[in-house]
Design an enzyme around this catalytic site. Structure first.
Site, short mmCIF file in Angstrom:
data_model
loop_
_atom_site.label_atom_id
_atom_site.label_comp_id
_atom_site.label_asym_id
_atom_site.label_seq_id
_atom_site.Cartn_x
_atom_site.Cartn_y
_atom_site.Cartn_z
N ASP A 282 31.97 38.07 18.41
CA ASP A 282 33.07 37.14 18.69
C ASP A 282 34.08 37.73 19.66
O ASP A 282 34.03 38.91 19.99
CB ASP A 282 33.79 36.81 17.37
CG ASP A 282 32.99 35.80 16.56
OD1 ASP A 282 32.18 35.08 17.14
OD2 ASP A 282 33.20 35.75 15.34
N LYS B 37 34.99 32.33 21.03
CA LYS B 37 35.68 31.10 21.38
C LYS B 37 37.02 31.46 22.01
O LYS B 37 37.59 32.51 21.76
CB LYS B 37 35.87 30.20 20.17
CG LYS B 37 36.50 30.89 18.98
CD LYS B 37 36.62 29.92 17.82
CE LYS B 37 37.18 30.64 16.61
NZ LYS B 37 37.54 29.77 15.52
N MET C 123 45.98 32.41 12.97
CA MET C 123 45.87 31.32 13.96
C MET C 123 47.11 30.43 13.92
O MET C 123 47.02 29.22 14.09
CB MET C 123 44.60 30.48 13.68
CG MET C 123 43.32 31.27 13.79
SD MET C 123 41.85 30.34 13.30
CE MET C 123 41.91 30.48 11.53
N1 SAH Z 1 38.08 36.86 9.92
C1 SAH Z 1 39.29 37.32 10.56
C2 SAH Z 1 40.22 36.19 10.91
C3 SAH Z 1 39.65 35.19 11.90
S1 SAH Z 1 40.81 33.98 12.40
C4 SAH Z 1 39.97 38.35 9.65
O1 SAH Z 1 39.60 38.52 8.48
O2 SAH Z 1 40.87 39.04 10.14
C5 SAH Z 1 41.51 34.72 13.85
C6 SAH Z 1 42.98 35.04 13.60
O3 SAH Z 1 43.11 36.28 12.92
C7 SAH Z 1 43.80 35.21 14.85
O4 SAH Z 1 44.23 33.97 15.36
C8 SAH Z 1 44.97 36.03 14.33
O5 SAH Z 1 45.90 35.23 13.64
C9 SAH Z 1 44.29 36.92 13.33
N2 SAH Z 1 43.94 38.24 13.90
C10 SAH Z 1 42.71 38.79 13.94
N3 SAH Z 1 42.77 40.03 14.47
C11 SAH Z 1 44.07 40.27 14.74
C12 SAH Z 1 44.78 41.38 15.29
N4 SAH Z 1 44.17 42.50 15.65
N5 SAH Z 1 46.13 41.27 15.43
C13 SAH Z 1 46.78 40.15 15.07
N6 SAH Z 1 46.16 39.08 14.54
C14 SAH Z 1 44.83 39.14 14.38
#
Ligand code: SAH
Length: 252
Positions: A34, A56, A169
């Site tokens: 991803d 995406k 998000m």
């Molecule tokens: N499965 C992922 C989340 C996917 S949704 C998890 O468990 O972390 C994607 C969202 O995750 C982004 O829009 C943001 O809000 C958050 N996100 C993921 N990685 C991030 C990072 N390094 N710093 C800040 N927000 C992050």
């Protein structure tokens, strides 16, 4: 028929991979990954491993989920080890469950490997614990985006009673989120923090209040965690990561 591994890659810092994820990445014949996957993680793949980007952009899939499922099926029929690599944890807003259901329906063997979710680890790297004795005894992780890009259908009154709220998000809808929480009875003075690109060397933090976010006073860029709650006040006592990298904290 090979096996598909639905693997969490953690929040960004390549050292936050699990040992299991690390070994699978080294052994994979194919990795479907991803957008939020740190490229340093992919450097661990063996020579000849096929790297397939299926990410995406701004909520818009480059490949529809059906196509990703089809690719998983295709690769599984022709390879031994297929890794489906996802940011954070595969089952936290990662659609890992949908892929698992698809694979089971097709009779393709699979395993799921948990990852460190950004929801908890990114605040931690900003010095903010999601729970803290005497400050927060509950937390919730919520999506700030509905499944088709619209505003999510959320029980705001129920959320207003939870101590720490972590929106993923949630950057583009942050004003609406803040206003809904104020309307539901959250104190407008409640501190909030946005953490952009958490656990990476580009981590950036923006501290504000619910009121200021509702008024459109915060400038934030995704990917970011939007955390609301009194635990933000602990930041100065706990923070450690940005000091290690000489980061400057911004306050609105
Ligand atoms: N499965 C992922 C989340 C996917 S949704 C998890 O468990 O972390 C994607 C969202 O995750 C982004 O829009 C943001 O809000 C958050 N996100 C993921 N990685 C991030 C990072 N390094 N710093 C800040 N927000 C992050």
């Amino acid at each position: 028929m090979g096996k598909v591994y639905i693997v969490g890659a953690g929040p960004g810092d390549p050292e936050l991979l699990t040992v299991k994820a690390y070994k699978l990445i080294q052994n994979a014949d194919v990795i479907l990954y991803d957008r939020l996957i740190n490229s340093e993680i992919l450097f661990n793949a063996k020579p000849g491993c096929q790297l397939v980007y299926v990410g995406k952009e701004d909520g818009k899939h480059i490949l529809e989920q059906d196509k990703i499922n089809f690719l998983l099926y295709e690769f599984a029929t022709k390879n031994d080890v297929v890794v489906r690599l996802k940011g954070g944890d595969p089952f936290v807003f990662g659609r890992g469950g949908e892929e698992a259901i698809f694979l089971k329906e097709k009779g393709i063997p699979y395993e799921v490997v948990p990852g460190i979710t950004s929801a908890i680890s990114v605040p931690m790297y900003a010095g903010v614990p999601v729970t803290h004795r005497g400050v927060a005894s509950s937390f919730a992780v919520i999506t700030g985006h509905g499944s088709k890009g619209q505003f999510p259908d959320i029980n705001w009154n129920a959320l207003a009673g939870i101590d720490t709220l972590v929106f993923l998000m949630g950057v583009s809808n942050r004003e609406k989120i803040a206003q809904n929480l104020i309307n539901a009875g959250k104190d407008p003075k409640t501190p909030v923090i946005f953490i952009e690109k958490g656990t990476t060397k580009e981590q950036k933090e923006i501290v504000s209040t619910l009121q200021e976010v509702a008024e459109g006073k915060t400038k934030v860029y995704p990917p970011a965690i939007f955390l609301i709650g009194d635990v933000v006040n602990l930041k100065d006592k706990i923070s450690w990561y940005e000091k290690a990298f000489g980061k400057v904290e911004e306050t609105v």
